[in-house]
Structure formats: structure tokens, C-alpha cells
Scaffold this active site. Structure first.
Site, PDB file in Angstrom:
ATOM      1  N   ASP A  61      29.041  35.182  42.905  1.00 32.76           N
ATOM      2  CA  ASP A  61      29.781  36.160  42.089  1.00 32.76           C
ATOM      3  C   ASP A  61      29.364  36.171  40.622  1.00 32.76           C
ATOM      4  O   ASP A  61      30.042  36.764  39.785  1.00 32.76           O
ATOM      5  CB  ASP A  61      31.285  35.848  42.182  1.00 32.76           C
ATOM      6  CG  ASP A  61      31.855  36.189  43.547  1.00 32.76           C
ATOM      7  OD1 ASP A  61      31.862  37.376  43.899  1.00 32.76           O
ATOM      8  OD2 ASP A  61      32.265  35.255  44.281  1.00 32.76           O
ATOM      9  N   GLU A  66      31.874  39.086  33.136  1.00 33.03           N
ATOM     10  CA  GLU A  66      33.086  39.278  32.343  1.00 33.03           C
ATOM     11  C   GLU A  66      34.084  38.138  32.531  1.00 33.03           C
ATOM     12  O   GLU A  66      34.841  37.803  31.610  1.00 33.03           O
ATOM     13  CB  GLU A  66      33.771  40.590  32.750  1.00 33.03           C
ATOM     14  CG  GLU A  66      35.135  40.760  32.112  1.00 33.03           C
ATOM     15  CD  GLU A  66      35.825  42.043  32.489  1.00 33.03           C
ATOM     16  OE1 GLU A  66      35.918  42.909  31.613  1.00 33.03           O
ATOM     17  OE2 GLU A  66      36.246  42.202  33.651  1.00 33.03           O
ATOM     18  N   ASP A  67      34.074  37.540  33.711  1.00 35.55           N
ATOM     19  CA  ASP A  67      35.087  36.522  33.996  1.00 35.55           C
ATOM     20  C   ASP A  67      34.820  35.193  33.311  1.00 35.55           C
ATOM     21  O   ASP A  67      35.685  34.321  33.307  1.00 35.55           O
ATOM     22  CB  ASP A  67      35.206  36.332  35.517  1.00 35.55           C
ATOM     23  CG  ASP A  67      35.761  37.585  36.166  1.00 35.55           C
ATOM     24  OD1 ASP A  67      36.686  38.183  35.592  1.00 35.55           O
ATOM     25  OD2 ASP A  67      35.237  37.989  37.224  1.00 35.55           O
ATOM     26  N   ARG A  86      33.692  29.645  41.518  1.00 42.80           N
ATOM     27  CA  ARG A  86      33.185  30.250  40.291  1.00 42.80           C
ATOM     28  C   ARG A  86      33.339  29.344  39.075  1.00 42.80           C
ATOM     29  O   ARG A  86      32.891  29.704  37.980  1.00 42.80           O
ATOM     30  CB  ARG A  86      33.902  31.596  40.043  1.00 42.80           C
ATOM     31  CG  ARG A  86      33.764  32.574  41.202  1.00 42.80           C
ATOM     32  CD  ARG A  86      34.079  33.992  40.776  1.00 42.80           C
ATOM     33  NE  ARG A  86      33.171  34.410  39.714  1.00 42.80           N
ATOM     34  CZ  ARG A  86      33.321  35.512  38.994  1.00 42.80           C
ATOM     35  NH1 ARG A  86      34.341  36.310  39.226  1.00 42.80           N
ATOM     36  NH2 ARG A  86      32.467  35.821  38.039  1.00 42.80           N
ATOM     37  N   ARG A 134      44.249  33.962  39.426  1.00 40.45           N
ATOM     38  CA  ARG A 134      43.088  33.313  38.810  1.00 40.45           C
ATOM     39  C   ARG A 134      43.388  32.719  37.425  1.00 40.45           C
ATOM     40  O   ARG A 134      42.684  31.823  36.964  1.00 40.45           O
ATOM     41  CB  ARG A 134      41.957  34.334  38.653  1.00 40.45           C
ATOM     42  CG  ARG A 134      41.495  34.958  39.964  1.00 40.45           C
ATOM     43  CD  ARG A 134      40.711  33.973  40.806  1.00 40.45           C
ATOM     44  NE  ARG A 134      40.231  34.572  42.044  1.00 40.45           N
ATOM     45  CZ  ARG A 134      39.096  35.233  42.165  1.00 40.45           C
ATOM     46  NH1 ARG A 134      38.306  35.403  41.124  1.00 40.45           N
ATOM     47  NH2 ARG A 134      38.741  35.730  43.338  1.00 40.45           N
ATOM     48  N   HIS A 164      42.867  41.171  39.141  1.00 39.86           N
ATOM     49  CA  HIS A 164      42.815  40.947  37.699  1.00 39.86           C
ATOM     50  C   HIS A 164      43.590  42.057  36.963  1.00 39.86           C
ATOM     51  O   HIS A 164      43.759  43.150  37.505  1.00 39.86           O
ATOM     52  CB  HIS A 164      41.362  41.009  37.196  1.00 39.86           C
ATOM     53  CG  HIS A 164      40.537  39.808  37.544  1.00 39.86           C
ATOM     54  ND1 HIS A 164      39.341  39.898  38.204  1.00 39.86           N
ATOM     55  CD2 HIS A 164      40.716  38.485  37.282  1.00 39.86           C
ATOM     56  CE1 HIS A 164      38.817  38.692  38.352  1.00 39.86           C
ATOM     57  NE2 HIS A 164      39.628  37.813  37.809  1.00 39.86           N
ATOM     58  N   ILE A 245      32.734  43.556  47.064  1.00 36.30           N
ATOM     59  CA  ILE A 245      33.193  42.189  46.759  1.00 36.30           C
ATOM     60  C   ILE A 245      34.128  42.210  45.537  1.00 36.30           C
ATOM     61  O   ILE A 245      34.094  41.335  44.677  1.00 36.30           O
ATOM     62  CB  ILE A 245      32.014  41.205  46.570  1.00 36.30           C
ATOM     63  CG1 ILE A 245      30.969  41.752  45.597  1.00 36.30           C
ATOM     64  CG2 ILE A 245      31.376  40.889  47.914  1.00 36.30           C
ATOM     65  CD1 ILE A 245      29.922  40.720  45.183  1.00 36.30           C
ATOM     66  N   CYS A 251      33.790  44.244  35.174  1.00 37.77           N
ATOM     67  CA  CYS A 251      33.427  42.884  35.595  1.00 37.77           C
ATOM     68  C   CYS A 251      31.965  42.560  35.321  1.00 37.77           C
ATOM     69  O   CYS A 251      31.584  41.404  35.151  1.00 37.77           O
ATOM     70  CB  CYS A 251      33.646  42.702  37.095  1.00 37.77           C
ATOM     71  SG  CYS A 251      35.055  43.567  37.751  1.00 37.77           S
TER      72      CYS A 251
HETATM   73  C1  CIR Z   1      35.743  37.517  42.580  1.00 35.08           C
HETATM   74  O1  CIR Z   1      36.572  37.541  43.498  1.00 35.08           O
HETATM   75  O2  CIR Z   1      35.789  36.682  41.683  1.00 35.08           O
HETATM   76  C2  CIR Z   1      34.599  38.510  42.613  1.00 35.08           C
HETATM   77  N1  CIR Z   1      34.239  38.794  43.958  1.00 35.08           N
HETATM   78  C3  CIR Z   1      35.008  39.784  41.886  1.00 35.08           C
HETATM   79  C4  CIR Z   1      35.240  39.564  40.421  1.00 35.08           C
HETATM   80  C5  CIR Z   1      35.679  40.797  39.715  1.00 35.08           C
HETATM   81  N2  CIR Z   1      35.781  40.578  38.318  1.00 35.08           N
HETATM   82  C6  CIR Z   1      36.576  41.243  37.508  1.00 35.08           C
HETATM   83  O3  CIR Z   1      37.394  42.045  37.959  1.00 35.08           O
HETATM   84  N3  CIR Z   1      36.518  40.963  36.225  1.00 35.08           N
END
Ligand code: CIR
Length: 256
Positions: A61, A66-67, A86, A134, A164, A245, A251
Site C-alpha cells: 500500500d 498521504e498516510d 503499513r 486507523r 479515513h 484497494i 491518498c
Molecule cells: C489501506 O487500506 O491502507 C489502503 N489499501 C488504502 C489507503 C487509502 N489512503 C487514504 O485514504 N489516505
């Protein structure tokens, strides 16, 4: 105005990314790369300098950069992702962030706090943070303390259903807020001019404003029309492979 954007190339393991919608199938890697190219091109058209970071093959991922951090005008806050697979991604964003922020302006969320940047929405000097699966209470506490240390403010929004905060919200500047699902009636957002996204197009609430233009996922005509009606030029970007996904336009980048 944003001047810089960080993105990370998808790795082949993107096909194994976390998903809540396995019925959509797995991403096609070659197609994901082509969509990523088009995303970068759309960002460049908005006048930002895009730094493309190398793929991280061991993290499916990791293109959802962004995360891993929140980059504000005053500071950078390195996250501690709540998804176990992650968690180590954040360490890989630090070098890139150090090219733009001095050490004295970089803060770190640490265990037991968890936080993912997708849960943070910037509205001027104020940052909304989603309390989610998260991002936990300790993560919110550390995040608010870091913001205040650097002259920003923040407030916590408990999430009910979505992954999110920005899964269902996008701030388009000028007090205009794109809202979907559980965010349509939340008291916290009553003061905004709300542009409501219908349940059938809820994925398209994850748009990004970049220097006056709004990037909108391709294939959501009602959302596109509503955003254009509000006065924004729109660039459509196909994100079909990332949607499989749970990923979207916000993101895939850090904008600052
Ligand atoms: C996740 O579940 O972490 C990734 N498959 C998708 C992350 C999406 N990120 C976001 O909305 N900032």
C-alpha cells in the site's frame, strides 16, 4: 497555494493491497502505473513540482503516501500508521520530508499512538482529524499537541463507517466542502457551503484541490458537474485500479 507534491510509485505488490471490496478484483499493475503517470501529469498541469519517490516493493500500500505524513505550512508530522502491514512505511518518508523541512519542524507520532494522514483535512490554519480504525485517541492527542506547538489548531471528528476522514470529505477552499455519507449532517461541518455527493457516487468525494483546479476521479458525472457548477475547472483522472484497494486521489500524494 501548493508548490510541491510527493508521490511514490506503486510496486508490483500493489495487487495485494488491503481492501474492503474484494469483489472489485485485484489491481492490474501495468494499468496502475499508467494511471499513476496520468495522475502526476495532472498535478504538474496545476503548477506544482512533483517529486516521485521510488517504489517500496515490500509494502503493497506504499503508493498511498498521504498516510505516512501530514505536511503543513509550519511543520511536518510523520505518522504511525494504524494498519500493521503499513507501520514501517512512515520511516521511508522521512528523508524526502527532510529535503523540505528542518529537523526543528518535524514531529513524530509514536506508539501507542497511531495516525494516518488520510484522516487529516486542512482548512486554512485548522486541521480536522478523524478518530478512526486507523487513527486512535492517543494518535489524535499527539497530533493536536504537535499542531499547537507549531501555531496550528485542530479538532477531532469521530468516524462511524468510512476508512479515513477524507474518504468522505474534500475541502475545495473558499469555504466549499465536498461531503458524502456520514459527513453530510455532521455538526462540525455545518458552517461550510456543502456540495453533496450522492450515495451512488460516494467514492468521488475523495477529490483534491490543487491551486484552483479540482482533480476528480473519472466516471462520476454528477460529482464532476456539481464541482464545475461551483466554479472550478476540473481534471478527471482515472483511479480505477487504486479504488480496488480503497485508494483514491488524495491518498496518492502529499501536497504542500
Ligand atoms: C489501506 O487500506 O491502507 C489502503 N489499501 C488504502 C489507503 C487509502 N489512503 C487514504 O485514504 N489516505
Amino acid at each position: 497555494m501548493f508548490h510541491h507534491v510527493l508521490v511514490r510509485r506503486p510496486c508490483p505488490a500493489v495487487c495485494e493491497g488491503i481492501t474492503s471490496a474484494p469483489e472489485l478484483g485485484r489491481p492490474d499493475y501495468e494499468k496502475a502505473l499508467r494511471q499513476h503517470d496520468a495522475y502526476i501529469e495532472a498535478l504538474r498541469r496545476c503548477g506544482v513540482e512533483v517529486t516521485v519517490l521510488d517504489a517500496l516493493p515490500e509494502f503493497p500500500d506504499s503508493c498511498f503516501v498521504e498516510d505516512t505524513a501530514v505536511l503543513t505550512p509550519n511543520c511536518a508530522i510523520i505518522s504511525n500508521p494504524g494498519a500493521p502491514s503499513r507501520q514501517k512505511e512512515s520511516a521511508y518518508i522521512v528523508d524526502a520530508v527532510k529535503r523540505f523541512y528542518p529537523d526543528s519542524r518535524i514531529e513524530y507520532i509514536t506508539a501507542p499512538g497511531t495516525m494516518e494522514g488520510g484522516d487529516v483535512m486542512m482548512v486554512g490554519n485548522h486541521f480536522y482529524i478523524g478518530l478512526s480504525a486507523r487513527t486512535n485517541e492517543e494518535g489524535c492527542r499527539q497530533f493536536l499537541a504537535a499542531l499547537e506547538k507549531h501555531g496550528h489548531t485542530g479538532s477531532v471528528v469521530p468516524l462511524e463507517k468510512v476508512l479515513h476522514l477524507k474518504t468522505g470529505l474534500a475541502y475545495l477552499e473558499d469555504n466549499n466542502l465536498l461531503v458524502a455519507g456520514e459527513f453530510c449532517d455532521k455538526e462540525e461541518f455545518a458552517r461550510f457551503n456543502k456540495i453533496e455527493i450522492s450515495p451512488g457516487e460516494s467514492y468521488s468525494a475523495n477529490c483534491i484541490w490543487v491551486n484552483g483546479t479540482v482533480l476528480v476521479p473519472a466516471g462520476y458525472p454528477a460529482a464532476k458537474a456539481a464541482i464545475e457548477k461551483a466554479g472550478y475547472p476540473v481534471i478527471e483522472v482515472d483511479t480505477s485500479e487504486f479504488r480496488k484497494i480503497d485508494g483514491g486521489l488524495s491518498c496518492l500524494s502529499l501536497r504542500f
